[in-house]
Design an enzyme around this catalytic site. Structure first.
Site, PDB file in Angstrom:
ATOM      1  CG  ASP A  10      58.799  28.812  58.745  1.00  0.00           C
ATOM      2  OD1 ASP A  10      57.794  28.747  58.007  1.00  0.00           O
ATOM      3  OD2 ASP A  10      59.941  28.513  58.347  1.00  0.00           O
ATOM      4  CB  ILE A  11      52.905  28.807  58.523  1.00  0.00           C
ATOM      5  CG1 ILE A  11      51.565  28.123  58.807  1.00  0.00           C
ATOM      6  CG2 ILE A  11      53.187  28.916  57.030  1.00  0.00           C
ATOM      7  CD1 ILE A  11      50.348  28.930  58.401  1.00  0.00           C
ATOM      8  CG  ASN A  24      49.492  33.937  42.836  1.00  0.00           C
ATOM      9  OD1 ASN A  24      49.021  33.098  42.076  1.00  0.00           O
ATOM     10  ND2 ASN A  24      50.792  34.006  43.090  1.00  0.00           N
ATOM     11  CB  VAL A  33      53.465  32.686  53.732  1.00  0.00           C
ATOM     12  CG1 VAL A  33      52.141  32.990  53.081  1.00  0.00           C
ATOM     13  CG2 VAL A  33      53.372  31.467  54.623  1.00  0.00           C
ATOM     14  CG  ASP A  34      52.284  31.043  47.151  1.00  0.00           C
ATOM     15  OD1 ASP A  34      52.262  29.807  47.260  1.00  0.00           O
ATOM     16  OD2 ASP A  34      51.791  31.657  46.180  1.00  0.00           O
ATOM     17  CB  THR A 118      49.006  41.731  56.511  1.00  0.00           C
ATOM     18  OG1 THR A 118      49.754  40.622  57.004  1.00  0.00           O
ATOM     19  CG2 THR A 118      47.567  41.639  56.967  1.00  0.00           C
ATOM     20  N   GLY A 119      51.048  41.119  53.633  1.00  0.00           N
ATOM     21  CA  GLY A 119      52.420  41.238  53.138  1.00  0.00           C
ATOM     22  C   GLY A 119      52.410  41.916  51.776  1.00  0.00           C
ATOM     23  CB  VAL A 120      53.052  40.473  48.405  1.00  0.00           C
ATOM     24  CG1 VAL A 120      52.948  40.889  46.947  1.00  0.00           C
ATOM     25  CG2 VAL A 120      54.442  39.882  48.683  1.00  0.00           C
ATOM     26  CE1 TYR A 121      48.809  39.715  45.896  1.00  0.00           C
ATOM     27  CE2 TYR A 121      47.048  38.462  46.919  1.00  0.00           C
ATOM     28  CZ  TYR A 121      47.934  38.651  45.872  1.00  0.00           C
ATOM     29  OH  TYR A 121      47.921  37.790  44.810  1.00  0.00           O
TER      30      TYR A 121
HETATM   31  N1  AR6 Z   1      55.322  31.583  58.008  1.00  0.00           N
HETATM   32  C1  AR6 Z   1      54.345  32.408  58.448  1.00  0.00           C
HETATM   33  N2  AR6 Z   1      54.123  33.638  57.927  1.00  0.00           N
HETATM   34  C2  AR6 Z   1      54.935  34.032  56.912  1.00  0.00           C
HETATM   35  C3  AR6 Z   1      55.968  33.230  56.385  1.00  0.00           C
HETATM   36  C4  AR6 Z   1      56.148  31.947  56.976  1.00  0.00           C
HETATM   37  N3  AR6 Z   1      57.088  31.097  56.552  1.00  0.00           N
HETATM   38  N4  AR6 Z   1      56.575  33.926  55.386  1.00  0.00           N
HETATM   39  C5  AR6 Z   1      55.967  35.122  55.298  1.00  0.00           C
HETATM   40  N5  AR6 Z   1      54.979  35.194  56.216  1.00  0.00           N
HETATM   41  P1  AR6 Z   1      52.567  37.389  52.031  1.00  0.00           P
HETATM   42  P2  AR6 Z   1      49.943  38.204  50.937  1.00  0.00           P
HETATM   43  C6  AR6 Z   1      54.045  36.300  56.512  1.00  0.00           C
HETATM   44  O1  AR6 Z   1      53.251  38.476  51.281  1.00  0.00           O
HETATM   45  O2  AR6 Z   1      50.095  39.581  51.497  1.00  0.00           O
HETATM   46  C7  AR6 Z   1      52.801  35.863  47.236  1.00  0.00           C
HETATM   47  O3  AR6 Z   1      53.685  36.217  46.217  1.00  0.00           O
HETATM   48  C8  AR6 Z   1      54.393  37.688  56.040  1.00  0.00           C
HETATM   49  O4  AR6 Z   1      55.394  38.275  56.884  1.00  0.00           O
HETATM   50  O5  AR6 Z   1      53.189  36.046  52.054  1.00  0.00           O
HETATM   51  O6  AR6 Z   1      48.641  37.495  51.117  1.00  0.00           O
HETATM   52  C9  AR6 Z   1      51.568  35.128  46.716  1.00  0.00           C
HETATM   53  O7  AR6 Z   1      51.874  34.287  45.630  1.00  0.00           O
HETATM   54  C10 AR6 Z   1      53.051  38.382  56.181  1.00  0.00           C
HETATM   55  O8  AR6 Z   1      52.829  38.742  57.539  1.00  0.00           O
HETATM   56  O9  AR6 Z   1      51.045  37.156  51.499  1.00  0.00           O
HETATM   57  C11 AR6 Z   1      50.678  36.267  46.321  1.00  0.00           C
HETATM   58  O10 AR6 Z   1      51.021  36.774  45.039  1.00  0.00           O
HETATM   59  C12 AR6 Z   1      52.057  37.253  55.806  1.00  0.00           C
HETATM   60  O11 AR6 Z   1      52.813  36.039  55.879  1.00  0.00           O
HETATM   61  C13 AR6 Z   1      50.971  37.329  47.354  1.00  0.00           C
HETATM   62  O12 AR6 Z   1      52.288  37.056  47.815  1.00  0.00           O
HETATM   63  C14 AR6 Z   1      51.445  37.382  54.415  1.00  0.00           C
HETATM   64  O13 AR6 Z   1      52.381  37.906  53.529  1.00  0.00           O
HETATM   65  C15 AR6 Z   1      50.043  37.219  48.543  1.00  0.00           C
HETATM   66  O14 AR6 Z   1      50.286  38.304  49.408  1.00  0.00           O
END
Ligand code: AR6
Length: 172
Positions: A10-11, A24, A33-34, A118-121
């Site tokens: 967890d970062i 975003n 993660v945001d 690689t998550g929401v995006y």
């Molecule tokens: N520590 C490390 N990695 C994490 C954590 C954590 N605590 N939580 C999630 N991840 P994402 P994106 C991973 O969706 O795709 C937000 O709403 C997650 O499993 O967080 O860049 C922003 O406001 C995945 O592998 O980011 C933007 O609107 C990675 O972090 C949008 O999401 C990225 O997933 C950005 O989407």
């Protein structure tokens, strides 16, 4: 020696000089993660983010880390995956490089990244991992300040993809 390490975790719990937020363009918080970073840092982080007037995709802005163990948070909006025809790879590379440049200007020796986009995006992990690792490796080769970059992966599948990408880059 400059180095990259890949870890599962967890970062928000990582005590690097700077952690990077997959934000975003509003910089006003979100899911993933945001959301986690804002929850742990506390409301002062959002207060500072409000003063930044957002951030373009692939660019980066820096704030204090407040209640996080990290000194700084570097916020970068990665690209939203749109099939690969909208410069997504270049923009993802820019997110990593611009975050590292900002870390360097703030004298950060250690920087931790999540897997940006690689998550929401929905950026495909198998393409994101080598793009990220190559960009970080190229940067570290010439940086006199940043000496350690940690990729903090939230799940095994993500960690596996970055492990693979790192071993491929090291074989070259
Ligand atoms: N520590 C490390 N990695 C994490 C954590 C954590 N605590 N939580 C999630 N991840 P994402 P994106 C991973 O969706 O795709 C937000 O709403 C997650 O499993 O967080 O860049 C922003 O406001 C995945 O592998 O980011 C933007 O609107 C990675 O972090 C949008 O999401 C990225 O997933 C950005 O989407």
């Amino acid at each position: 020696m400059n180095k990259i390490t890949i870890m599962l975790g967890d970062i928000t719990q990582v005590s690097a000089d700077a952690i990077v937020n997959a934000a975003n363009t509003s910089l006003l918080g979100g899911e993933g993660v945001d959301g986690a970073i804002h929850r742990v840092a506390g409301p002062q982080l959002l207060d500072e983010c409000r003063t930044l007037n957002g951030c373009r995709t692939g660019e980066a802005k820096i704030t204090s880390g407040y209640r996080l163990p990290a000194k700084y948070v570097i916020h970068t909006p990665g690209p939203i995956w749109q099939g690969g025809t909208h410069h997504e790879r270049e923009l993802l590379k820019s997110s990593y490089v611009n975050s590292l440049k900002l870390a360097e200007t703030h004298d950060c020796r250690t920087v931790a990244f999540p897997s940006i986009s690689t998550g929401v995006y929905h950026f495909p992990l198998e393409l994101a991992a080598p793009t990220a690792i190559q960009a970080i490796q190229d940067f570290l080769r010439t940086s006199k300040i940043v000496s350690h970059v940690q990729m903090v992966c939230f799940d095994e599948r993500t960690k596996h993809a970055y492990d693979q990408a790192l071993s491929t880059v090291n074989e070259r």
